[in-house]
Design a protein around this motif. Structure first.
Motif, PDB file in Angstrom:
ATOM      1  N   ALA C  67       0.829  -1.190  -0.004  1.00  0.00           N
ATOM      2  CA  ALA C  67       0.101   0.052  -0.199  1.00  0.00           C
ATOM      3  C   ALA C  67       0.894   1.490  -0.059  1.00  0.00           C
ATOM      4  CB  ALA C  67      -0.825   0.082   1.274  1.00  0.00           C
ATOM      5  N   GLY C  71       0.769   4.320  -2.512  1.00  0.00           N
ATOM      6  CA  GLY C  71       0.591   5.384  -2.193  1.00  0.00           C
ATOM      7  C   GLY C  71       1.482   6.337  -2.596  1.00  0.00           C
ATOM      8  N   VAL C 125       0.742   6.309   3.910  1.00  0.00           N
ATOM      9  CA  VAL C 125      -0.399   5.234   3.585  1.00  0.00           C
ATOM     10  C   VAL C 125      -0.077   3.892   3.948  1.00  0.00           C
ATOM     11  CG1 VAL C 125      -1.237   4.320   1.337  1.00  0.00           C
ATOM     12  CG2 VAL C 125      -0.867   6.642   1.544  1.00  0.00           C
ATOM     13  N   THR C 129      -2.398   1.957   6.665  1.00  0.00           N
ATOM     14  CA  THR C 129      -2.824   0.394   6.400  1.00  0.00           C
ATOM     15  C   THR C 129      -2.440  -0.626   7.392  1.00  0.00           C
ATOM     16  OG1 THR C 129      -2.394   0.758   3.859  1.00  0.00           O
ATOM     17  CG2 THR C 129      -2.372  -1.396   4.682  1.00  0.00           C
ATOM     18  N   ASP C 132      -5.487  -0.020   9.579  1.00  0.00           N
ATOM     19  CA  ASP C 132      -6.373  -0.850   9.147  1.00  0.00           C
ATOM     20  C   ASP C 132      -6.540  -2.486   9.330  1.00  0.00           C
ATOM     21  OD1 ASP C 132      -8.877  -1.039   7.575  1.00  0.00           O
ATOM     22  OD2 ASP C 132      -7.727  -1.773   6.009  1.00  0.00           O
TER      23      ASP C 132
ATOM     24  N   ALA D  76     -10.964   4.020  -0.050  1.00  0.00           N
ATOM     25  CA  ALA D  76     -10.804   2.816  -0.786  1.00  0.00           C
ATOM     26  C   ALA D  76      -9.920   2.589  -1.819  1.00  0.00           C
ATOM     27  CB  ALA D  76     -12.322   2.343  -1.051  1.00  0.00           C
ATOM     28  N   GLN D  77      -9.533   3.662  -2.413  1.00  0.00           N
ATOM     29  CA  GLN D  77      -8.499   3.345  -3.484  1.00  0.00           C
ATOM     30  C   GLN D  77      -7.092   3.234  -2.917  1.00  0.00           C
ATOM     31  OE1 GLN D  77      -9.364   6.448  -6.468  1.00  0.00           O
ATOM     32  NE2 GLN D  77     -11.272   6.141  -5.621  1.00  0.00           N
ATOM     33  N   LEU D  78      -6.716   3.874  -1.502  1.00  0.00           N
ATOM     34  CA  LEU D  78      -5.485   3.772  -1.020  1.00  0.00           C
ATOM     35  C   LEU D  78      -5.251   2.578  -0.038  1.00  0.00           C
ATOM     36  CD1 LEU D  78      -5.095   7.620  -0.339  1.00  0.00           C
ATOM     37  CD2 LEU D  78      -3.879   6.246  -1.809  1.00  0.00           C
ATOM     38  N   ILE D  79      -6.328   2.270   0.798  1.00  0.00           N
ATOM     39  CA  ILE D  79      -6.133   1.383   1.702  1.00  0.00           C
ATOM     40  C   ILE D  79      -6.405  -0.067   1.238  1.00  0.00           C
ATOM     41  CG2 ILE D  79      -6.334   0.819   4.159  1.00  0.00           C
ATOM     42  CD1 ILE D  79      -4.950   3.480   3.713  1.00  0.00           C
TER      43      ILE D  79
ATOM     44  N   MET F  70      -7.620  -4.755  -5.121  1.00  0.00           N
ATOM     45  CA  MET F  70      -7.761  -3.370  -5.491  1.00  0.00           C
ATOM     46  C   MET F  70      -8.343  -3.175  -6.952  1.00  0.00           C
ATOM     47  SD  MET F  70      -4.256  -1.850  -3.519  1.00  0.00           S
ATOM     48  CE  MET F  70      -4.928  -0.146  -3.347  1.00  0.00           C
ATOM     49  N   LYS F  73     -12.076  -3.561  -6.835  1.00  0.00           N
ATOM     50  CA  LYS F  73     -12.798  -2.222  -6.762  1.00  0.00           C
ATOM     51  C   LYS F  73     -12.597  -1.100  -7.683  1.00  0.00           C
ATOM     52  CE  LYS F  73     -10.434  -1.774  -2.578  1.00  0.00           C
ATOM     53  NZ  LYS F  73     -10.218  -1.413  -1.085  1.00  0.00           N
TER      54      LYS F  73
END
Lengths: 166, 166, 166, 166, 166, 166
Positions: C67, C71, C125, C129, C132, D76-79, F70, F73
């Motif tokens: 990620a 990023g 980023v 993550t 998260d 949601a595009q980064l994580i 990803m 998404k």
């Protein structure tokens, strides 16, 4: 600046979309300038003027300015056959002219193709953002014109037989 | 459609950018229609007509149509204070009217806020793509107007005290 | 490294956002290194250690590493006035230091402006993550620090009169 | 808020990354608040104060505010394992506290999973943008802390056996 | 083209993801060609043939062509360890071969690393789009093969000790 | 699963691209499963096996897994006429079968249209990433097949008169 005599005879027989190959072009400094004009109904322009061009969503011209710069950087993701370019600069200046907001967008890079679309896209996204920031006041706001003002760095006639090089 | 009487008094004291909170709004079917007009110099329009609206980069109106749909879907990434919305439909129709290409963009969704910006952004990206597909012919092409034609699904006066609901 | 004497007098009279024009700068090899520190509550750190730093969402440090690289590549889309840059390299290394995860992000490119923001964004980023991946264990996890460690390739004083070149 | 007793025994045997399936969760109103603290060296803070928090790149806090809202929308595009969510609201408020800029980011949506990562990402991107706007003054600026302040809308214990619902 | 003798011994001890550092490589013209084959059930191929390869969603091959070009440009955002590259050209050509649609994607740039992934990604996104345009006819459509056809511009053996340069 | 009898008579007279309007469809739970097969030359498969499926770029299957999630998404940004959908879940599982890596991608959401394209795109991006992680070993790696395995949640015949609902 138009090229009435240019023929379209080299078109792919299937009329399929085709990016221009810029691999043989020279890397030069390219610049382009575009503008967008946002026309407010007179009473909306007056209201914005009294409010310092601030709405419930914030300072209209500042938000539009930032959106325009980010829009210019996103050009190759939006316009299908545009080349990705590493911009050296994108400057957006928004002024009020009577009842209109006038967005000027200047872009430059060192590259193998022009930056017209980046300048036009930056101006357009700034104009759309002005609309968004003000739309609670009126939906009669109109983007009255988006046009290219100038460009430098390409060779006339090198691309398609006429007109400023693409 | 304008709201001359609307005050801007609730503005955040720091004039900072602020997204509208749509959490308390009802989910309803929202639609919006926008158009963009691309004006060609007469000789360019004639040339395009003779060529079936195909340039060296491909079929102008088809590429623009697709770009417009994708642009409408990208609205919340381009316009800073727009809400992300799951569109049910985006339809783009491009016709020639004299020397102009007229882009009509219709968008709908089930959501808590309107889709005006999606319709306007879709029309704008389609118009920019028409410019890109034709710019080797002339840089005197102008996007002569982008405007909202209509919208349904919001409640009048619910948002900011006047004007069409945002 | 601070530049107390630097003046801000050249500011645009309207205080509008403005990208720096890097067109006149030399293309040089630019590098930057940044770090982010993620602080776990002791019992969470112990639990992660026993589990090999794997949660129900997978291997924490590996997902964060990827990620972070992605990023860093997205920096110019996230930070409004950053220039798009074609990175030659982005390396992320994450180690555990006591109860903390320490993210080190190194970035390099050949370009006209520095890559500090890319290094900082990559580290950020990755740190987000990590949060998260572990947030089901605790919401007391904190990103305790994000800072620049170093940079090379710019000329001191060339940009704004003092400090490391931007 | 920590869950010392939670086991990690249900981990996929290959430790592969795995998104949480939120399909069986209820749609509820979810909110989250996060903050980021940007620490300026004292002389830089003083200089910014004298300049009205405007640098050569523009009004620092306004640009950061907008970047933060757009960053929250890009979560949601980064994580990698975050779910895409249609945010109802994202509000960013940036204030000066002594030598620090304090970014507060509040996010809400109606959805099946929480918006912590959106709040944290919005705060982080705003903080990174503050750094970018000021980095010509000093590279000793530090993002001193990013943390979650609160969240509502999930059910305690429903996700992973302990801790605030993810 | 395989490199049986290549060892994997220099792998990072933690097996962490790592982008290749291309900073020391020469900028050369890089090209790559890839293809994807979409296999239709015979009755679907016949139906498409009768309809001129147009479905309710539009002209299949044209939409796929555009999507492929845009997909090639998005490669570095999709493939985690790919370098961002400013493509000079991406050309997609789709032809019918018996019951199959054959997508050929050619990409070129001036850069420090090859464009194989861009060619493969362009071909893949075009093939996925063909599926999407036709899936109302049948879900037995299969993308039967995606492969690299050729590449130029790298130095054999320079990267990893064997095989075509990455 | 094919619909030989389906007619294409409702095609727009201009054959222009057209998104399906899903506004009148019911919100139901939608699932789809797709797979991609990556075929390695035998000596490359053997080499990868000996190395624990780790190359100089990292753990092949883990990086591919994340990229696939990803990618799923990002489907609506890649496939022009796909609807944006808020996925509830995307799970990717990659296993070795003889000399092949087999990517299985399962996607689900609550929505008005199916998630086939998300499952196929997730599987494709994972497969492309496997290629990228291994391409220094061989360029004879082939993505041998991408296909839909199943889907639930749509109504047969509701969309286009035949076949599985789109």
């Amino acid at each position: 600046m138009t090229a009435a005599a240019q023929t379209l005879s080299h078109v792919d027989e299937a009329n399929r979309p085709a990016m221009v190959d810029v691999g043989a072009k020279a890397v030069t400094r390219r610049t382009a300038q575009a503008q967008a004009r946002v026309r407010f109904p007179p009473e909306v322009a007056a209201q914005l003027h009294r409010a310092g061009h601030v709405t419930t969503k914030g300072a209209v011209l500042t938000v539009a300015n930032i959106a325009g710069v980010m829009g210019a950087k996103a050009t190759a993701q939006l316009i299908p056959l545009c080349h990705p370019l590493a911009l050296d600069h994108c400057h957006i200046d928004i002024t009020m002219q009577g009842d209109d907001a006038l967005v000027a967008c200047s872009v430059s890079c060192q590259g193998r193709t022009g930056v017209e679309m980046e300048a036009l896209t930056g101006a357009s996204v700034a104009a759309l953002t002005i609309y968004d920031m003000c739309k609670a006041l009126s939906h009669d706001i109109v983007i009255a014109e988006i046009r290219l003002l100038g460009k430098t760095g390409g060779k006339r006639g090198i691309d398609h037989g006429a007109g400023p090089a693409a």
